[in-house]
Write a protein that holds these residues in place. Structure first.
Motif, PDB file in Angstrom:
ATOM      1  N   ARG A  77      21.605  -4.257 -34.991  1.00 15.67           N
ATOM      2  CA  ARG A  77      22.815  -4.059 -35.785  1.00 15.67           C
ATOM      3  C   ARG A  77      22.946  -2.572 -36.111  1.00 15.67           C
ATOM      4  O   ARG A  77      22.457  -2.111 -37.146  1.00 15.67           O
ATOM      5  CB  ARG A  77      22.732  -4.887 -37.057  1.00 15.67           C
ATOM      6  CG  ARG A  77      24.044  -5.027 -37.773  1.00 15.67           C
ATOM      7  CD  ARG A  77      23.911  -6.067 -38.854  1.00 15.67           C
ATOM      8  NE  ARG A  77      25.126  -6.116 -39.648  1.00 15.67           N
ATOM      9  CZ  ARG A  77      25.215  -6.686 -40.820  1.00 15.67           C
ATOM     10  NH1 ARG A  77      24.159  -7.262 -41.355  1.00 15.67           N
ATOM     11  NH2 ARG A  77      26.344  -6.685 -41.477  1.00 15.67           N
ATOM     12  N   PRO A  78      23.591  -1.819 -35.229  1.00 26.10           N
ATOM     13  CA  PRO A  78      23.720  -0.373 -35.434  1.00 26.10           C
ATOM     14  C   PRO A  78      24.381  -0.033 -36.768  1.00 26.10           C
ATOM     15  O   PRO A  78      25.294  -0.728 -37.222  1.00 26.10           O
ATOM     16  CB  PRO A  78      24.604   0.080 -34.272  1.00 26.10           C
ATOM     17  CG  PRO A  78      24.429  -0.978 -33.227  1.00 26.10           C
ATOM     18  CD  PRO A  78      24.219  -2.252 -33.987  1.00 26.10           C
ATOM     19  N   GLY A  79      23.880   1.016 -37.385  1.00 30.06           N
ATOM     20  CA  GLY A  79      24.462   1.502 -38.624  1.00 30.06           C
ATOM     21  C   GLY A  79      23.917   0.866 -39.883  1.00 30.06           C
ATOM     22  O   GLY A  79      24.222   1.297 -40.987  1.00 30.06           O
ATOM     23  N   VAL A  80      23.105  -0.163 -39.750  1.00 26.78           N
ATOM     24  CA  VAL A  80      22.537  -0.819 -40.927  1.00 26.78           C
ATOM     25  C   VAL A  80      21.131  -0.282 -41.144  1.00 26.78           C
ATOM     26  O   VAL A  80      20.325  -0.227 -40.224  1.00 26.78           O
ATOM     27  CB  VAL A  80      22.489  -2.357 -40.748  1.00 26.78           C
ATOM     28  CG1 VAL A  80      21.764  -3.018 -41.903  1.00 26.78           C
ATOM     29  CG2 VAL A  80      23.894  -2.905 -40.613  1.00 26.78           C
ATOM     30  N   THR A  81      20.866   0.126 -42.378  1.00 25.25           N
ATOM     31  CA  THR A  81      19.518   0.556 -42.732  1.00 25.25           C
ATOM     32  C   THR A  81      19.052  -0.251 -43.928  1.00 25.25           C
ATOM     33  O   THR A  81      19.853  -0.861 -44.640  1.00 25.25           O
ATOM     34  CB  THR A  81      19.472   2.063 -43.079  1.00 25.25           C
ATOM     35  OG1 THR A  81      20.389   2.312 -44.144  1.00 25.25           O
ATOM     36  CG2 THR A  81      19.840   2.907 -41.870  1.00 25.25           C
ATOM     37  N   ASP A  82      17.767  -0.271 -44.150  1.00 24.30           N
ATOM     38  CA  ASP A  82      17.146  -1.000 -45.250  1.00 24.30           C
ATOM     39  C   ASP A  82      17.423  -2.499 -45.175  1.00 24.30           C
ATOM     40  O   ASP A  82      17.537  -3.179 -46.189  1.00 24.30           O
ATOM     41  CB  ASP A  82      17.586  -0.426 -46.602  1.00 24.30           C
ATOM     42  CG  ASP A  82      16.693  -0.889 -47.743  1.00 24.30           C
ATOM     43  OD1 ASP A  82      15.481  -1.095 -47.498  1.00 24.30           O
ATOM     44  OD2 ASP A  82      17.208  -1.066 -48.853  1.00 24.30           O
ATOM     45  N   GLY A  83      17.541  -3.008 -43.974  1.00 30.31           N
ATOM     46  CA  GLY A  83      17.792  -4.432 -43.784  1.00 30.31           C
ATOM     47  C   GLY A  83      16.649  -5.311 -44.246  1.00 30.31           C
ATOM     48  O   GLY A  83      16.870  -6.428 -44.708  1.00 30.31           O
ATOM     49  N   LEU A  84      15.419  -4.827 -44.128  1.00 26.65           N
ATOM     50  CA  LEU A  84      14.275  -5.625 -44.571  1.00 26.65           C
ATOM     51  C   LEU A  84      14.396  -5.991 -46.043  1.00 26.65           C
ATOM     52  O   LEU A  84      14.053  -7.098 -46.449  1.00 26.65           O
ATOM     53  CB  LEU A  84      12.965  -4.853 -44.370  1.00 26.65           C
ATOM     54  CG  LEU A  84      12.358  -4.875 -42.981  1.00 26.65           C
ATOM     55  CD1 LEU A  84      11.109  -4.000 -42.938  1.00 26.65           C
ATOM     56  CD2 LEU A  84      12.024  -6.276 -42.553  1.00 26.65           C
ATOM     57  N   THR A  85      14.896  -5.075 -46.838  1.00 33.93           N
ATOM     58  CA  THR A  85      15.039  -5.312 -48.267  1.00 33.93           C
ATOM     59  C   THR A  85      16.383  -5.947 -48.603  1.00 33.93           C
ATOM     60  O   THR A  85      16.452  -6.925 -49.344  1.00 33.93           O
ATOM     61  CB  THR A  85      14.895  -3.984 -49.040  1.00 33.93           C
ATOM     62  OG1 THR A  85      13.647  -3.402 -48.685  1.00 33.93           O
ATOM     63  CG2 THR A  85      14.951  -4.204 -50.530  1.00 33.93           C
ATOM     64  N   SER A  86      17.448  -5.392 -48.046  1.00 30.84           N
ATOM     65  CA  SER A  86      18.791  -5.845 -48.445  1.00 30.84           C
ATOM     66  C   SER A  86      19.085  -7.281 -48.021  1.00 30.84           C
ATOM     67  O   SER A  86      19.755  -8.016 -48.760  1.00 30.84           O
ATOM     68  CB  SER A  86      19.861  -4.895 -47.909  1.00 30.84           C
ATOM     69  OG  SER A  86      19.882  -4.888 -46.497  1.00 30.84           O
ATOM     70  N   LYS A  87      18.600  -7.698 -46.864  1.00 28.90           N
ATOM     71  CA  LYS A  87      18.868  -9.072 -46.431  1.00 28.90           C
ATOM     72  C   LYS A  87      18.194 -10.082 -47.358  1.00 28.90           C
ATOM     73  O   LYS A  87      18.777 -11.102 -47.710  1.00 28.90           O
ATOM     74  CB  LYS A  87      18.398  -9.271 -44.986  1.00 28.90           C
ATOM     75  CG  LYS A  87      19.250  -8.517 -43.979  1.00 28.90           C
ATOM     76  CD  LYS A  87      18.701  -8.654 -42.588  1.00 28.90           C
ATOM     77  CE  LYS A  87      19.420  -9.771 -41.889  1.00 28.90           C
ATOM     78  NZ  LYS A  87      19.117  -9.881 -40.467  1.00 28.90           N
ATOM     79  N   VAL A  88      16.977  -9.776 -47.764  1.00 26.06           N
ATOM     80  CA  VAL A  88      16.260 -10.664 -48.681  1.00 26.06           C
ATOM     81  C   VAL A  88      16.922 -10.636 -50.060  1.00 26.06           C
ATOM     82  O   VAL A  88      17.079 -11.679 -50.703  1.00 26.06           O
ATOM     83  CB  VAL A  88      14.769 -10.269 -48.773  1.00 26.06           C
ATOM     84  CG1 VAL A  88      14.050 -11.086 -49.834  1.00 26.06           C
ATOM     85  CG2 VAL A  88      14.101 -10.444 -47.415  1.00 26.06           C
ATOM     86  N   ALA A  89      17.342  -9.465 -50.501  1.00 30.36           N
ATOM     87  CA  ALA A  89      18.003  -9.346 -51.808  1.00 30.36           C
ATOM     88  C   ALA A  89      19.287 -10.167 -51.856  1.00 30.36           C
ATOM     89  O   ALA A  89      19.599 -10.793 -52.887  1.00 30.36           O
ATOM     90  CB  ALA A  89      18.297  -7.882 -52.115  1.00 30.36           C
ATOM     91  N   THR A  90      20.026 -10.194 -50.774  1.00 30.91           N
ATOM     92  CA  THR A  90      21.253 -10.988 -50.722  1.00 30.91           C
ATOM     93  C   THR A  90      20.955 -12.473 -50.889  1.00 30.91           C
ATOM     94  O   THR A  90      21.622 -13.172 -51.654  1.00 30.91           O
ATOM     95  CB  THR A  90      21.998 -10.738 -49.395  1.00 30.91           C
ATOM     96  OG1 THR A  90      22.343  -9.359 -49.313  1.00 30.91           O
ATOM     97  CG2 THR A  90      23.241 -11.593 -49.273  1.00 30.91           C
TER      98      THR A  90
END
Length: 101
Positions: A77-90
């Motif tokens: 998913r280009p342009g997305v950073t901090d997915g490890l944290t943000s996906k879980v936070a959501t």
């Protein structure tokens, strides 16, 4: 991208924690954001750097095991950073809303 992967040594018996630790050590030393749980290690970064880490993790296990199994799942998913944290936070935010009802 985020890659969740599992490296399993084959032909070394049932106790594989020591071998898996070799792979996880490579990931942690990479400096890329990562998380390890009971089934997978997830690592986040650019395509080439993440795949290089996965390759080196497999090679670390391969040095001591006659055969290695690799399971890999990727979220490209280009342009997305901090997915490890943000996906879980959501997900956690949705769960907390449910419990406050």
């Amino acid at each position: 991208m985020i890659v969740a992967f599992s490296v399993t040594p084959l032909g070394v018996g049932e106790d594989v924690g020591e071998y898996v630790a070799d792979a996880v050590r490579v990931v942690r030393e990479s400096g890329l954001p990562n998380r390890t749980d009971a089934m997978f290690t997830s690592v986040e970064g650019e395509w080439d750097e993440v795949m290089d880490v996965v390759k080196r993790a497999v090679e670390a296990v391969e040095r001591r095991a006659p055969r290695v199994s690799l399971v890999l799942k990727a979220d490209v998913r280009p342009g997305v950073t901090d997915g490890l944290t943000s996906k879980v936070a959501t997900v956690e935010a949705h769960l907390s809303r449910e419990t406050s009802r």
